[in-house]
Design a protein around this motif. Structure first.
Motif, PDB file in Angstrom:
ATOM      1  N   GLN A  71      51.874  51.806  43.958  1.00 21.22           N
ATOM      2  CA  GLN A  71      50.632  51.159  44.914  1.00 21.22           C
ATOM      3  C   GLN A  71      49.665  51.425  43.947  1.00 21.22           C
ATOM      4  OE1 GLN A  71      52.251  54.181  46.969  1.00 21.22           O
ATOM      5  NE2 GLN A  71      52.865  53.948  48.378  1.00 21.22           N
ATOM      6  N   LEU A  72      49.021  52.010  42.658  1.00 20.80           N
ATOM      7  CA  LEU A  72      48.429  52.471  42.317  1.00 20.80           C
ATOM      8  C   LEU A  72      47.890  50.279  41.929  1.00 20.80           C
ATOM      9  CD1 LEU A  72      48.382  55.485  40.317  1.00 20.80           C
ATOM     10  CD2 LEU A  72      46.735  54.932  41.884  1.00 20.80           C
ATOM     11  N   GLN A  73      49.069  49.755  40.650  1.00 14.35           N
ATOM     12  CA  GLN A  73      48.725  48.739  40.314  1.00 14.35           C
ATOM     13  C   GLN A  73      48.542  47.581  41.311  1.00 14.35           C
ATOM     14  OE1 GLN A  73      49.038  47.750  37.351  1.00 14.35           O
ATOM     15  NE2 GLN A  73      49.525  49.432  36.504  1.00 14.35           N
ATOM     16  N   VAL A  74      48.932  47.549  42.288  1.00 13.35           N
ATOM     17  CA  VAL A  74      48.716  46.768  42.864  1.00 13.35           C
ATOM     18  C   VAL A  74      47.053  46.956  44.060  1.00 13.35           C
ATOM     19  CG1 VAL A  74      48.892  45.777  46.316  1.00 13.35           C
ATOM     20  CG2 VAL A  74      50.824  46.492  44.077  1.00 13.35           C
ATOM     21  N   ALA A  75      46.592  48.624  44.347  1.00 14.05           N
ATOM     22  CA  ALA A  75      45.340  48.564  44.517  1.00 14.05           C
ATOM     23  C   ALA A  75      44.424  48.358  43.171  1.00 14.05           C
ATOM     24  CB  ALA A  75      45.675  50.288  44.657  1.00 14.05           C
ATOM     25  N   LEU A  78      43.763  44.184  44.206  1.00  9.61           N
ATOM     26  CA  LEU A  78      43.352  43.993  44.262  1.00  9.61           C
ATOM     27  C   LEU A  78      41.934  44.097  44.309  1.00  9.61           C
ATOM     28  CD1 LEU A  78      45.271  45.394  47.712  1.00  9.61           C
ATOM     29  CD2 LEU A  78      44.956  43.088  47.251  1.00  9.61           C
ATOM     30  N   VAL A  79      41.660  45.461  43.962  1.00  8.82           N
ATOM     31  CA  VAL A  79      40.143  45.406  43.297  1.00  8.82           C
ATOM     32  C   VAL A  79      39.199  45.330  41.955  1.00  8.82           C
ATOM     33  CG1 VAL A  79      38.474  47.411  42.338  1.00  8.82           C
ATOM     34  CG2 VAL A  79      40.868  48.186  44.074  1.00  8.82           C
ATOM     35  N   LYS A  80      40.137  44.294  41.542  1.00 13.90           N
ATOM     36  CA  LYS A  80      39.685  43.540  41.035  1.00 13.90           C
ATOM     37  C   LYS A  80      39.427  41.583  41.108  1.00 13.90           C
ATOM     38  CE  LYS A  80      41.397  46.029  36.398  1.00 13.90           C
ATOM     39  NZ  LYS A  80      42.166  45.876  35.591  1.00 13.90           N
ATOM     40  N   GLY A  81      39.633  41.712  42.422  1.00 15.63           N
ATOM     41  CA  GLY A  81      40.243  40.159  43.303  1.00 15.63           C
ATOM     42  C   GLY A  81      41.391  39.360  42.378  1.00 15.63           C
ATOM     43  N   GLN A  82      42.141  40.286  42.183  1.00 15.10           N
ATOM     44  CA  GLN A  82      44.074  39.889  41.556  1.00 15.10           C
ATOM     45  C   GLN A  82      45.153  39.719  42.975  1.00 15.10           C
ATOM     46  OE1 GLN A  82      44.361  42.282  37.607  1.00 15.10           O
ATOM     47  NE2 GLN A  82      41.830  40.719  37.035  1.00 15.10           N
ATOM     48  N   GLY A  83      44.549  39.109  43.664  1.00 11.16           N
ATOM     49  CA  GLY A  83      45.761  39.754  44.746  1.00 11.16           C
ATOM     50  C   GLY A  83      46.364  38.627  44.758  1.00 11.16           C
TER      51      GLY A  83
END
Length: 184
Positions: A71-75, A78-83
């Motif tokens: 979950q932390l990796q996904v977050a 997403l924050v870095k714009g690498q969704g």
């Protein structure tokens, strides 16, 4: 006044009867040893049961830590714009996301079932699965493949964003067992 003397009864051979000694007889000693032995065996069996339950709890704790790290990796992505790159998390070793590897972690292997000691974790790089080999597995039912190795895989769930857009929206992420297991 005179004190009366009491004599012990005499057998026909002229010997006196012996009074029983205050200690244990051999039969009583054997009974006590058997009771202690059975009690110790029951105690050791219970201790083994609780050790296995503790091992299962530690394994589930490690899987929970991997879920949180996912979950932390996904977050972070997403924050870095690498969704768009979240799909890449499926093939990455999840132990790399942890601050330190779990106890008994042996590393990454490409062999299907490497020879690792019981109570060990390893990452199967060819399948993309985190594998746990239990130390105590008396109460673990054999899996469909006949082994007692618990395999976990990162799974991401997506849904189409809009009709005919070709984009997908992440709807969930999980660390799930590859095949269900029953332990206790």
């Amino acid at each position: 006044m005179r004190a009366a003397t009491v004599r012990a009864p005499v057998l026909g051979s002229g010997r006196q009867l012996r009074r029983p000694s205050p200690g244990l007889t051999l039969i009583e000693l054997i009974v006590v040893v058997c009771i202690v032995g059975v009690s110790a065996a029951l105690l050791l069996d219970r201790l083994r049961f609780y050790q296995e339950a503790a091992e299962k709890a530690a394994m589930e704790y490690t899987v929970g830590a991997v879920k949180s790290a996912l979950q932390l990796q996904v977050a972070a992505m997403l924050v870095k714009g690498q969704g768009r790159n979240i799909d890449s998390l499926v093939n990455v070793n999840p132990v790399n996301w942890l601050m330190e590897p779990p106890p008994g972690y042996r590393g990454e292997f490409r062999a299907p079932q490497p020879a690792v000691p019981r109570g060990s974790w390893y990452f199967d790089a060819t399948r993309g699965e985190l594998v746990y080999v239990p130390n105590l597995d008396n109460h673990l039912e054999r899996l469909a493949d006949g082994s007692k190795r618990l395999r976990f895989r990162v799974q991401l769930s997506f849904e189409p964003a809009e009709a005919n857009s070709g984009r997908r929206v992440l709807t969930g992420m999980q660390v799930k067992p590859v095949s269900p297991y029953i332990w206790f």
